[in-house]
Design a protein around this motif. Structure first.
Motif, short mmCIF file in Angstrom:
data_model
loop_
_atom_site.label_atom_id
_atom_site.label_comp_id
_atom_site.label_asym_id
_atom_site.label_seq_id
_atom_site.Cartn_x
_atom_site.Cartn_y
_atom_site.Cartn_z
N LYS A 1 0.94 -1.23 0.03
CA LYS A 1 0.03 0.09 0.01
C LYS A 1 0.82 1.23 0.03
N ASN A 2 2.14 1.10 -0.44
CA ASN A 2 2.99 2.23 -0.78
C ASN A 2 3.62 3.02 0.26
N ALA A 3 3.53 2.19 1.61
CA ALA A 3 4.41 2.82 2.78
C ALA A 3 5.44 1.55 3.08
N ILE A 4 6.75 2.13 2.93
CA ILE A 4 7.75 1.12 3.16
C ILE A 4 8.36 1.51 4.76
N ILE A 5 8.12 0.46 5.34
CA ILE A 5 8.63 0.83 6.81
C ILE A 5 10.08 0.21 7.12
N ARG A 6 10.91 1.53 7.41
CA ARG A 6 12.26 1.16 7.34
C ARG A 6 12.64 0.71 8.64
N LYS A 7 12.09 1.13 9.77
CA LYS A 7 12.31 0.76 11.04
C LYS A 7 11.23 0.10 11.77
N LEU A 8 11.43 -1.20 12.06
CA LEU A 8 9.98 -1.90 12.60
C LEU A 8 9.49 -1.32 13.89
N PRO A 9 10.00 -0.83 14.77
CA PRO A 9 9.34 -0.26 16.05
C PRO A 9 8.40 0.72 15.31
N ALA A 10 8.60 1.32 14.31
CA ALA A 10 7.69 2.33 13.93
C ALA A 10 6.08 1.70 13.95
N VAL A 11 5.95 0.43 13.45
CA VAL A 11 4.59 -0.02 13.28
C VAL A 11 3.83 -0.05 14.45
N GLU A 12 4.66 -0.21 15.75
CA GLU A 12 4.07 -0.01 16.83
C GLU A 12 3.64 1.37 17.43
N THR A 13 4.60 2.33 16.90
CA THR A 13 4.26 3.80 17.19
C THR A 13 3.41 4.29 16.26
N LEU A 14 3.24 3.72 14.99
CA LEU A 14 1.89 4.38 14.14
C LEU A 14 0.84 4.63 14.71
N GLY A 15 0.35 3.38 15.55
CA GLY A 15 -1.18 3.32 16.11
C GLY A 15 -1.20 4.29 17.31
N SER A 16 -0.04 5.08 17.75
CA SER A 16 -0.42 5.81 18.79
C SER A 16 -0.23 7.39 18.21
N VAL A 17 0.08 7.46 16.98
CA VAL A 17 0.29 8.93 16.39
C VAL A 17 -0.94 9.64 16.48
N ASN A 18 -0.98 10.86 16.87
CA ASN A 18 -1.95 11.58 17.15
C ASN A 18 -2.17 12.87 16.17
N ILE A 19 -0.77 13.41 15.80
CA ILE A 19 -0.70 14.23 14.77
C ILE A 19 0.29 13.98 13.70
N ILE A 20 -0.48 14.35 12.49
CA ILE A 20 0.53 14.23 11.39
C ILE A 20 0.95 15.60 10.94
N CYS A 21 2.05 15.92 10.91
CA CYS A 21 2.46 17.01 10.28
C CYS A 21 2.93 16.80 8.72
N SER A 22 2.38 17.57 7.82
CA SER A 22 2.39 17.19 6.38
C SER A 22 3.08 18.30 5.69
N ASP A 23 3.85 18.13 4.66
CA ASP A 23 4.32 18.91 3.82
C ASP A 23 3.15 19.39 2.96
N LYS A 24 2.96 20.57 2.40
CA LYS A 24 2.17 20.85 1.51
C LYS A 24 2.30 20.41 -0.29
N THR A 25 3.41 21.07 -0.62
CA THR A 25 3.87 20.65 -2.09
C THR A 25 3.88 19.23 -2.39
N GLY A 26 3.16 18.81 -3.13
CA GLY A 26 3.39 17.29 -3.57
C GLY A 26 2.66 16.32 -2.40
N THR A 27 2.67 16.49 -1.44
CA THR A 27 2.01 15.51 -0.42
C THR A 27 0.45 15.68 -0.45
#
Ligand code: ADP
Ligand code: MG
Length: 888
Positions: free
Chosen positions: A310-336
């Motif tokens: 689904k186009n998301a490549i995980i580079r660091k495995l612990p990120a998978v666990e952290t992903l479920g706790s994310v409550n803020i997404i800071c996103s670039d504007k241009t292109g994203t």
């Protein structure tokens, strides 16, 4: 070609090309590159040797429990119970095989992921520019360098334009070094840090451009020489894995304690000690949740493989666990958030505003023409026969030129670029120095805010005059109007200059020409994603280098911000103190005109408020903010190597929506791990209780050693993994983010385990008791015929297996009863249960197996009983969920 040539920095550029037999304009041919690769090998730094298969098998066997089981094999053999010895031996090896399979499989998935995010290099081969895996590079390859790239091999530089490289990984010096391709050294003992005509593998381009020729690859590079055994161990344990393996160990100790108590009690009761030893050991094997961490590894690897699709490549495995706790997404504007397909729609000069229409009959003023020409000279993008490369902002400028009828080819022939000061997101502008028949000039393009202080004159209807307050006011007004309509603005200024003008001198005393406004429409799928995220308790924050009003216009359209008060600019941020910023940061939804340094401050302030932050980035300076963020997200298409290297996750489609999808996946993966773990623990608790209580009552042992080992094999492996592969819960995004510090067993998961385990234990004991009762005995009696005990054991055995297998279905969702989910929706689990039942029936119906496992064929009443009792824990769980749902 000789591999042994050293000291490439003593060779001139033409010498280097000849020595490596390459043409500077075409590069190697693919054919030649293939031959050289065969000769020189892949361009990789060799890491530690991978664990061999045999080693993995041995590590599975290298466990004190297994030793005890081996001891059991020997004891049974001495006792003449050869069938038991064989069964225990088989169990040992089957367990090791399953464990090995899991480890290899999980490792393969992670390797595949690492490969996907492996470094790439831009090379010239067969006269064409292409991107290849860095591992494919061979000596003689021509490599194109730009800011943010990690140097893929040792290079002798052929061309350098303000090329600056940070070589701290080799020299320890963190200040970038200026490189010069023209230099040639005589001294062969040059210190690395002073070799300015070469670039070394694994160092980083911080600014400028360049072209280099590969002179060293893989282990023959400078870094290869010092990196003899790089630690490329992909076997890093995530926090959850660590916690669960700790838990497994503590529970294991408790289980062993219970087994020792059981053994002690039976000794006091005067039971057969050899038999009780075997039973105790088998119970220990069955009840120690040794597979907890292994299950997590398997589920994680299955999960991240699904995410990569689904186009998301995980580079660091612990990120998978952290992903479920994310409550803020800071996103670039241009292109994203936007499509990064820019189109110029308005231009503003001293002649006033000009709106570009589709119609071709426009009159082009002199200012507009100069504006467009300057913008093109100041671009690195290419556009030929509809095929474009480069920054979309710059492509839009080329398209503008074509639209107003400029002869771009002619322009390119008239002017040659002799120097430049490349774009940098701190300065927010870039300049070129070009030469023509009429002398040299500088063209600078960038943000109005950055440029207005640098312009002292203005181009007004063919004349150059001093700039007035009114001019500046008009330009600002025009820029604000464009921004309010979500247009990205870009200003052009120029000046005549001397041929040897230094880059630092370029952006001074400029003549202002004009302003272009370009539209970059928002991606269609972004708005629903932002809404979905909001429902899931996740706030979206836009971070951009663009103008405040442009950013707000898009933010408003995307429902991220409602009022302009929610926008803070980088310069405003610098005005307030750190403490004040931490206090106020939650009020803002858009940060405009920010530089990479501001991004770090924003992440830190958000984190200081207890948020779990994901931050996107692509530029050469985004490394620090990606690193600090809980989830650093790099752009796969436009991202630099530096950003990708610092990131926990890479978006292969640069799309905001993919971040939301990844969070959803992260939540699902965590849920699935939880299901597996709860299942394993529930089963183990059930087994321990089913054994412990009857023995404490002084009854015969409900199950014998081989039966316990069989159950362990049947239920701990396949159904547990199948639960971990459960499909996505469509409602997972209705919930709030998981508290990052919350215990794995909070929210009733611990109670689930205890109640489920007690239920499974009790019904097994009941079945055991019934087995005596049915034939007119009670388990308290002193002398009971062997056949009666066998009958009772068979019933207990059947019920225990059925109860565990059926119970797994109820664990697929912790809240929703069977009618709200498709209870048979997990085909892996259905298969695992079916296979378990078939194997179980085989044990009873195949006479050899039946007698090997000391079983008795139940009568029809016994079968019915096993089936009904087996359903009790599942049914109880479902009733509980129904009541729970009603109460809600
Ligand atoms: P974003 O967060 O939108 O990607 P950037 O940091 O890329 O922002 O751009 C910030 C500002 O720098 C833009 O608003 C524009 O004025 C200017 N800019 C962007 N790209 C270029 C370029 N290639 N050349 C000159 N100026 C640019
Ligand atoms: Mg940008």
């Amino acid at each position: 070609m000789d591999k042994e040539i050293k000291h490439w920095f003593t060779k001139s550029v033409p010498e280097t090309l000849t020595l490596l037999s390459v043409e500077a304009d075409t590069g190697l041919s693919e054919e030649e590159a293939r031959k050289r690769k065969e000769h020189f090998g892949a361009n990789v730094l060799e890491g530690k040797k991978k664990k061999s298969l045999l080693k993995i098998v041995f590590s599975q066997l290298n466990d004190w429990l297994i030793y005890v089981l081996f001891a059991a094999v020997i004891i049974t053999a001495f006792m003449g119970e050869y069938i038991d010895s064989v069964i225990i031996t088989l169990v040992i090896f089957l367990n090791a095989a399953i464990g090995t399979y899991q480890e290899v499989k999980a490792g393969k998935a992670i390797d595949a992921l690492l490969k996907m995010s492996s470094p790439k290099a831009v090379v010239k081969r067969d006269g064409q520019t292409k991107e290849i895996d860095s591992a494919e590079l061979v000596p003689g390859d021509l490599v194109i360098l730009d800011a943010g790239r990690i140097i893929p091999a040792d290079l002798r530089l052929l061309e350098t334009v303000n090329l600056q490289i940070e070589e701290s990984s080799l020299t320890g010096e963190s200040l970038p070094v200026h490189k010069k391709a023209e230099s040639v050294f005589e001294n062969t003992k040059m210190p690395l840090a002073e070799i300015e005509n070469m670039a070394f593998m694994s160092t980083i381009v911080t600014a400028g451009r360049g072209l280099g020729i590969v002179v060293g690859t893989g282990m023959t590079t400078e870094v290869g020489k010092i990196a003899d055994l790089l630690d490329t161990d992909s076997n890093i344990k995530t926090p959850l894995e660590k916690k669960l393996s700790e838990l497994g160990k503590s529970l294991g100790k408790i289980a062993v304690g219970i087994c020792i108590v059981i053994f002690g009690v039976s000794w006091l009761q005067g039971r057969d000690l050899a038999e009780m030893f075997l039973i105790s050991v088998s119970l220990a094997v069955a009840s120690i949740p040794e597979g907890l961490a292994a299950i997590v590894a398997v589920v994680l690897s299955i999960g991240v493989t699904a995410m990569s699709r689904k186009n998301a490549i995980i580079r660091k495995l612990p990120a998978v666990e952290t992903l479920g706790s994310v409550n803020i997404i800071c996103s670039d504007k241009t292109g994203t958030l936007t499509m990064n397909k820019m189109t110029v729609t308005q231009i503003f000069t001293s002649d006033g505003l000009m709106v570009l229409e589709e119609a071709e009959n426009m009159t082009i003023s002199e200012s507009a023409k100069l504006l467009s020409e300057g913008m093109i000279l100041c671009s690195d993008a290419t556009l030929e026969n509809e095929e474009a490369t480069g920054d979309p902002t710059e492509i839009a400028l080329l398209v503008l030129g074509d639209k107003i009828g400029l002869d771009r080819k002619n322009l390119g022939q008239k002017y040659t670029r002799i120097d430049e000061n490349p774009f940098d997101s701190n300065r927010k502008m870039m300049s070129v120095l070009v030469k023509s028949e009429n002398g040299c000039s500088v063209f600078t393009k960038g943000a109005l805010g950055s440029l207005r202080t640098m312009a002292t004159q203005i181009f007004d209807k063919g004349e150059i005059r001093a700039i007035t307050e009114e001019d500046l006011h008009n330009f600002s007004e025009a820029a604000i109007k464009m921004s309010d309509n979500a247009l990205r603005t870009l200003v052009l200024a120029y000046k005549p200059a001397a041929e040897n003008l230094a880059p630092e001198e370029m952006e001074k005393d400029l003549i202002l020409v004009g302003l272009v406004g370009m539209i970059d429409p928002a991606r269609e799928e972004v708005k629903p994603s932002i809404r979905l995220a909001a429902k899931a308790g996740i706030k979206t924050i836009i971070i951009t280098g663009d103008h405040k009003n442009t950013a707000f216009a898009i933010a408003k359209d995307l429902e991220v911000a409602e009022s302009i008060d929610q926008v803070l600019t980088g310069p405003e941020l610098e005005e307030i103190s750190e403490d004040e910023f931490i206090e106020k940061v939650n009020n803002y939804r858009v940060f405009a005109r920010v530089s990479p340094q501001h991004k770090v401050q924003i992440v830190q302030a958000l984190q200081a408020n207890g948020n779990i932050v994901s931050m996107t980035g692509d530029g050469v300076n985004d490394g620090p903010s990606l690193h600090i963020a809980d989830i650093g997200v790099a752009m796969g298409i436009t991202g630099t190597d530096v950003a990708k290297n610092a990131a926990d996750m890479i978006l292969t489609d640069d799309n905001f929506s993919t971040i939301v999808v990844a969070i959803e996946q992260g939540r699902n993966i965590f849920q699935n791990i939880k299901k597996s773990v709860i299942f394993l623990l529930t089963c183990n608790l059930g087994e321990v209780l089913a054994m412990f209580l009857p023995l404490a009552f002084g009854w015969p042992a409900p199950l014998i050693a081989t039966q316990l080992l069989w159950i362990n094999l049947l239920t701990d492996s396949l159904p547990a993994i199948a639960l971990g592969m459960d499909g996505d819960d469509p409602d997972v995004m209705q919930e709030k983010p998981r508290d990052a510090h919350e215990n794995f067993f909070s929210h009733g998961a611990g109670t689930h385990v205890v109640i489920g385990g007690i239920l499974i234990g009790l019904i097994t004991i009941f079945a055991f008791w019934y087995g005596f009762y049915e034939l007119g005995y009670t388990p308290f009696m002193k002398s009971i015929p062997e056949e009666v005990v066998k009958n009772a054991r068979t019933l207990a055995f059947l019920v225990l297996v059925c109860a565990q297998l059926f119970y797994s279905l109820g664990l697929r969702n912790s809240k929703k009863p069977f009618y709200q989910i498709k209870i048979f929706g997990n085909h892996y689990l259905n298969g695992a249960i079916l296979l378990g039942l078939i194997l179980q029936l085989m044990l009873l119906f195949v006479p050899v197996l039946r007698s090997a496992f000391k079983l008795h064929m139940p009568d029809s009443k016994g079968w019915l009983m096993a089936l009904l009792l087996g359903l009790v824990p599942l049914v109880t769980l479902e009733i509980y969920k129904m009541i729970f749902v009603k109460r809600k």
